[in-house]
Design a protein around this motif. Structure first.
Motif, PDB file in Angstrom:
ATOM      1  N   ILE A  50     -77.906 -63.190  52.744  1.00  0.00           N
ATOM      2  CA  ILE A  50     -77.821 -64.297  51.788  1.00  0.00           C
ATOM      3  C   ILE A  50     -76.886 -63.887  50.660  1.00  0.00           C
ATOM      4  O   ILE A  50     -77.176 -62.943  49.920  1.00  0.00           O
ATOM      5  CB  ILE A  50     -79.224 -64.643  51.251  1.00  0.00           C
ATOM      6  N   VAL A  51     -75.759 -64.570  50.529  1.00  0.00           N
ATOM      7  CA  VAL A  51     -74.716 -64.121  49.624  1.00  0.00           C
ATOM      8  C   VAL A  51     -74.765 -64.880  48.297  1.00  0.00           C
ATOM      9  O   VAL A  51     -75.091 -66.060  48.250  1.00  0.00           O
ATOM     10  CB  VAL A  51     -73.326 -64.254  50.272  1.00  0.00           C
ATOM     11  N   GLY A  52     -74.450 -64.174  47.212  1.00  0.00           N
ATOM     12  CA  GLY A  52     -74.377 -64.802  45.898  1.00  0.00           C
ATOM     13  C   GLY A  52     -74.986 -63.958  44.808  1.00  0.00           C
ATOM     14  O   GLY A  52     -74.317 -63.586  43.849  1.00  0.00           O
ATOM     15  N   LEU A  88     -84.707 -60.470  54.600  1.00  0.00           N
ATOM     16  CA  LEU A  88     -83.766 -61.133  53.703  1.00  0.00           C
ATOM     17  C   LEU A  88     -82.929 -60.083  52.971  1.00  0.00           C
ATOM     18  O   LEU A  88     -83.456 -59.286  52.191  1.00  0.00           O
ATOM     19  CB  LEU A  88     -84.507 -61.999  52.683  1.00  0.00           C
ATOM     20  N   VAL A  89     -81.639 -60.098  53.222  1.00  0.00           N
ATOM     21  CA  VAL A  89     -80.699 -59.209  52.539  1.00  0.00           C
ATOM     22  C   VAL A  89     -79.922 -60.077  51.560  1.00  0.00           C
ATOM     23  O   VAL A  89     -79.039 -60.842  51.963  1.00  0.00           O
ATOM     24  CB  VAL A  89     -79.763 -58.510  53.534  1.00  0.00           C
ATOM     25  N   CYS A  90     -80.287 -59.993  50.270  1.00  0.00           N
ATOM     26  CA  CYS A  90     -79.675 -60.854  49.247  1.00  0.00           C
ATOM     27  C   CYS A  90     -78.644 -60.046  48.474  1.00  0.00           C
ATOM     28  O   CYS A  90     -78.979 -59.034  47.846  1.00  0.00           O
ATOM     29  CB  CYS A  90     -80.748 -61.402  48.298  1.00  0.00           C
ATOM     30  N   ALA A  91     -77.399 -60.499  48.510  1.00  0.00           N
ATOM     31  CA  ALA A  91     -76.282 -59.688  48.037  1.00  0.00           C
ATOM     32  C   ALA A  91     -75.557 -60.320  46.862  1.00  0.00           C
ATOM     33  O   ALA A  91     -75.308 -61.528  46.842  1.00  0.00           O
ATOM     34  CB  ALA A  91     -75.301 -59.463  49.186  1.00  0.00           C
ATOM     35  N   TYR A 109     -77.654 -55.187  46.431  1.00  0.00           N
ATOM     36  CA  TYR A 109     -78.271 -56.038  47.448  1.00  0.00           C
ATOM     37  C   TYR A 109     -79.714 -55.584  47.625  1.00  0.00           C
ATOM     38  O   TYR A 109     -80.041 -54.409  47.463  1.00  0.00           O
ATOM     39  CB  TYR A 109     -77.515 -56.009  48.777  1.00  0.00           C
ATOM     40  N   THR A 110     -80.583 -56.536  47.875  1.00  0.00           N
ATOM     41  CA  THR A 110     -81.996 -56.249  48.079  1.00  0.00           C
ATOM     42  C   THR A 110     -82.374 -56.573  49.512  1.00  0.00           C
ATOM     43  O   THR A 110     -81.791 -57.461  50.140  1.00  0.00           O
ATOM     44  CB  THR A 110     -82.885 -57.065  47.123  1.00  0.00           C
TER      45      THR A 110
END
Length: 298
Positions: free
Chosen positions: A36-38, A57-60, A25-26
């Motif tokens: 933000i999942v995917g 934004l936590v993109c996982a 995750y970033t």
């Protein structure tokens, strides 16, 4: 811990082991956290720099969009597993109540997580997500295309598909590369600009097609199952007028029965409004979160 301090400490790429695989995750930006999942690679590219000035934004990753170990059990892919993955990332990122965001079928995953962990979710944002199963989505998409696709768009799709590498060459590609090649060629179905080149979004992506198929199988008999007891967070649904894969008309019969929902169709967007109309999208999500901020965010 304040949002600003949390974001400053966590900025960058991180990893967590869950469900038999390592998920990344970033974290980028400062402010209200959005989980933000995917994918930690694809999805950061679709959200604006402007949004990062107001949100963290936590993109996982989810298991179907990573390189899996050979021992990974594909039958473990289900909504319970996905909810467990999202919860593990929420905890690892130091988030408390958080706005969960999902695009396309990842929106359904976000919704299922919110139902399983309602105490940890302040808001839910669905971007171009279907409320029905695959067969119904495909049928509605075919009807929407027949009624609304311009002649220019129809010609563009025919030309792009005919210029795709021949069958033998396509079969020589890895299944993942062929999947991406087909998606890029089908731009008239996905983008307001029927000739948009989406290949850059997929750069660096490594994923397992068996896992992709297992993910898609979740939607063969999918039912929305939306009720006020299991889903207490407010929900924002964002759709694109020129999305011919998941048409906004799918929600017409569903919306009247839903509570605590905001619905918006972007007139110059296809399947990815946050990238196609970023300023409008940013204003919408920030204003909506502020207006529905009765639950504390992390």
């Amino acid at each position: 811990m304040s949002e600003r301090k949390m974001a400053e400490r966590e900025i960058g790429s991180h990893f967590v082991s869950v469900a038999g695989t390592e998920l990344a995750y970033t974290v980028e930006g400062v402010g209200t956290p959005l989980l933000i999942v995917g994918s930690s690679i694809y999805y950061p590219r679709t959200f604006s720099q402007g949004l990062r000035r107001s949100c963290s934004l936590v993109c996982a990753d989810l298991p179907h969009f990573v390189r899996l170990d050979s021992k990974f059990i594909h039958t473990s892919i289900n909504f319970d597993t996905y909810a467990m993955c999202i919860e593990a990332i929420r905890l690892a990122a130091g988030l408390e109540r958080v706005a969960v965001v999902g695009h396309s079928h990842h929106g359904n995953v976000a919704l299922e997580y919110a139902k399983r962990f309602p105490q940890n979710v302040s808001h839910v944002v669905l971007i171009c997500s279907p409320p029905v199963n695959i067969a119904q989505t495909v049928h509605a998409a075919e009807q929407y295309w027949a009624l609304h696709a311009s002649e220019e768009r129809r010609e563009a799709l025919e030309m792009r598909r005919s210029s795709l590498v021949d069958k033998d060459q396509l079969e020589s590609l890895s299944p993942a590369d062929a999947y991406v090649r087909q998606y890029v060629a089908d731009a008239p179905l996905y983008w307001n600009d029927p000739n948009y080149d989406a290949s850059w979004l997929w750069d660096g992506m490594a994923f397992d097609m068996e896992a992709i198929r297992a993910f898609r199988d979740l939607y063969q008999e999918y039912e929305l199952n939306w009720d006020a007891e299991s889903l207490i967070a407010p929900v924002l649904i964002v759709m694109g007028e020129h999305d011919y894969a998941v048409p906004h008309t799918l929600w017409n019969r569903v919306l009247p029965s839903l509570e605590n929902v905001a619905f918006r169709v972007f007139s110059k967007s296809g399947h990815t409004p946050q990238l196609e109309q970023p300023e409008e999208f940013d204003h919408l999500i920030l204003d909506w979160i502020t207006a529905n901020n009765r639950l504390p965010l992390a």
